[in-house]
Design a protein around this motif. Structure first.
Motif, PDB file in Angstrom:
ATOM      1  N   ILE A   1      39.385  28.322  31.702  1.00 37.33           N
ATOM      2  CA  ILE A   1      38.172  28.807  32.534  1.00 37.33           C
ATOM      3  C   ILE A   1      37.431  27.606  33.296  1.00 37.33           C
ATOM      4  O   ILE A   1      37.401  27.648  34.649  1.00 37.33           O
ATOM      5  N   TYR A   2      37.415  26.528  32.445  1.00 41.63           N
ATOM      6  CA  TYR A   2      36.940  25.311  33.368  1.00 41.63           C
ATOM      7  C   TYR A   2      37.931  24.550  34.234  1.00 41.63           C
ATOM      8  O   TYR A   2      37.344  24.147  35.327  1.00 41.63           O
ATOM      9  N   LEU A   3      38.950  24.715  33.810  1.00 39.94           N
ATOM     10  CA  LEU A   3      39.998  24.049  34.957  1.00 39.94           C
ATOM     11  C   LEU A   3      39.981  24.805  35.973  1.00 39.94           C
ATOM     12  O   LEU A   3      40.114  24.289  37.204  1.00 39.94           O
TER      13      LEU A   3
ATOM     14  N   PHE B   1      43.547  31.869  20.964  1.00 39.72           N
ATOM     15  CA  PHE B   1      42.950  32.571  21.919  1.00 39.72           C
ATOM     16  C   PHE B   1      42.057  31.616  22.634  1.00 39.72           C
ATOM     17  O   PHE B   1      41.644  31.529  23.896  1.00 39.72           O
ATOM     18  N   PHE B   2      40.963  31.199  21.908  1.00 38.87           N
ATOM     19  CA  PHE B   2      39.718  30.409  22.321  1.00 38.87           C
ATOM     20  C   PHE B   2      40.139  29.106  22.896  1.00 38.87           C
ATOM     21  O   PHE B   2      39.732  28.639  23.675  1.00 38.87           O
TER      22      PHE B   2
ATOM     23  N   ILE C   1      30.824  37.484  31.372  1.00 42.05           N
ATOM     24  CA  ILE C   1      31.798  37.244  30.435  1.00 42.05           C
ATOM     25  C   ILE C   1      31.501  35.663  30.173  1.00 42.05           C
ATOM     26  O   ILE C   1      32.140  35.028  29.372  1.00 42.05           O
ATOM     27  N   ALA C   2      31.431  35.010  31.475  1.00 39.96           N
ATOM     28  CA  ALA C   2      31.636  33.529  31.477  1.00 39.96           C
ATOM     29  C   ALA C   2      30.209  32.842  31.040  1.00 39.96           C
ATOM     30  O   ALA C   2      30.054  31.568  30.952  1.00 39.96           O
TER      31      ALA C   2
ATOM     32  N   GLY D   1      41.870  33.596  30.809  1.00 35.55           N
ATOM     33  CA  GLY D   1      41.139  32.420  31.283  1.00 35.55           C
ATOM     34  C   GLY D   1      40.872  32.113  32.515  1.00 35.55           C
ATOM     35  O   GLY D   1      39.988  31.886  33.290  1.00 35.55           O
ATOM     36  N   ILE D   2      42.152  32.663  33.455  1.00 38.84           N
ATOM     37  CA  ILE D   2      42.101  32.865  34.997  1.00 38.84           C
ATOM     38  C   ILE D   2      41.146  33.701  35.677  1.00 38.84           C
ATOM     39  O   ILE D   2      40.494  33.354  36.501  1.00 38.84           O
TER      40      ILE D   2
END
Length: 287
Positions: A73-75, A65-66, A34-35, A14-15
Motif C-alpha cells: 500500500i505504502y509502495l 497477508f499483513f 480501508i486505508a 495492497g495495490i
C-alpha cells in the motif's frame, strides 16, 4: 486458501487500497476508509483465518497477508506521489517509512496478528468460547458502523455511508456465517446488539458536542497579529498569544462551522475556516 492464493490476495489488496487512497475525488469517502481504519482489515483477516485448516496455518497466513499487503500500500502510494504528483522521493519515502513503523504503526499491528490469529481461529470450534471471541470482532464492527452512521447523517452525508452500512451488515452476517450453534449465536448476537445500543445512545448524546482540540496557528509570513475575531464564539474561541505571532484556537460549546478573521500589523486580513464536530476540529486558511 492455498499459500499461493494468500500471497496473490495480499498483493492485489495492497495495490487496490494504495490506488484508491490516491484518487482525489474519493477523498473522505468510504472507498478510502480501508486505508485509514481497522474494520475492513478485521473482516479480511477473518476471511483468511476461517479458510485455514489449522491454527498454525491461520497464524502464518494472516501474518503473511499483513506483512505483504501493508508495505505494498505504502509502495503504491509512494510511486503515485512521485511519478504523478512529482513529490520528492526521499522525503516521501521517509514519511511512509515513519508511518508504517511508528506513526500509524502497521508493522506493530502485523506482529499482533500472531496472537490475534491464534485467538480468532478458536471461532472455528463453534462453542461458547467461540461466540465470546467472535463478539469482540462483531461488537467492534457494530460500534464502528453505528458511530460512522451517526457522524454521516449529522455531519458528512453521504460520505462514509457505505462503509458504515457494510460494518453493520457484517457485524450480524458473521454471526450466522461462522457459528452454527444456536446458543453461541444468541450470545454473540446479544453482546453485539448491546454494544450497538450503547454506541447509538452515546453517539446521539454527543453528536453536537464538539471535540476538545486546542491548536496554535501562526501566519506564514511571520507578521505580527493585531486583531482576531471569531464570527460565532459558540463554535470556536480564539485569542492572540503573548508573542503576537500566533493565535490560540479552541472548540467551544457547539459543533458547526464558522470563520476567524485575523489582521496583521500591515492591515492584511486572513480568514480561517473552522469545522468543528464530535469527531474532528479542523482550521484551514480560506483560499
Amino acid at each position: 486458501m492455498s499459500w499461493k492464493k494468500t500471497i496473490l490476495f495480499s498483493v492485489v489488496i495492497g495495490i487496490i487500497v494504495g490506488v484508491l487512497n490516491r484518487i482525489p475525488f474519493l477523498d473522505n469517502t468510504s472507498f478510502q476508509d480501508i486505508a485509514i481504519v481497522m474494520d475492513m482489515w478485521i473482516i479480511l483477516a477473518l476471511f483468511i483465518i476461517i479458510n485455514c485448516k489449522s491454527c498454525k496455518e491461520a497464524i502464518g497466513k494472516c501474518f503473511t497477508f499483513f506483512l505483504i499487503s501493508q508495505p505494498i500500500i505504502y509502495l503504491v502510494e509512494l510511486l503515485i506521489d512521485v511519478l504523478i504528483y512529482n513529490d520528492d522521493f526521499v522525503e516521501t519515502f521517509k514519511l511512509f517509512f515513519w508511518n508504517y513503523y511508528i506513526g500509524v504503526g502497521w508493522f506493530t499491528w502485523t506482529i499482533l496478528t500472531i496472537p490475534g490469529a491464534f485467538i480468532a481461529y478458536q471461532v472455528k470450534r463453534d462453542n461458547i468460547l467461540s461466540s465470546i471471541i467472535l463478539s469482540v470482532a462483531t461488537g467492534y464492527l457494530a460500534l464502528k458502523g453505528i458511530d460512522d452512521l451517526i457522524n454521516t447523517i449529522f455531519h458528512n452525508f453521504p460520505y462514509h455511508l457505505l462503509n458504515s452500512i457494510i460494518c453493520l451488515v457484517m457485524a450480524y452476517y458473521l454471526i450466522f456465517l461462522l457459528l452454527s450453534d444456536k446458543k453461541g449465536r444468541i450470545i454473540t448476537f446479544s453482546i453485539t446488539t448491546i454494544i450497538l445500543v450503547i454506541g447509538l445512545v452515546n453517539g446521539i448524546a454527543t453528536v453536537n458536542k464538539p471535540i476538545s482540540y486546542p491548536m496554535q496557528i501562526g501566519l506564514e509570513n511571520g507578521n505580527k497579529i493585531v486583531e482576531c475575531i471569531v464570527d460565532d464564539e459558540n463554535i470556536a474561541t480564539a485569542y492572540i498569544n503573548d508573542d503576537e505571532k500566533s493565535i490560540n484556537v479552541e472548540s467551544s460549546q457547539e459543533a458547526g462551522n464558522t470563520e476567524i478573521h485575523v489582521k496583521d500589523e500591515f492591515n492584511n486580513e486572513y480568514i480561517y475556516d473552522v469545522d468543528s464536530s464530535s469527531k474532528s476540529f479542523i482550521v484551514t486558511l480560506s483560499e
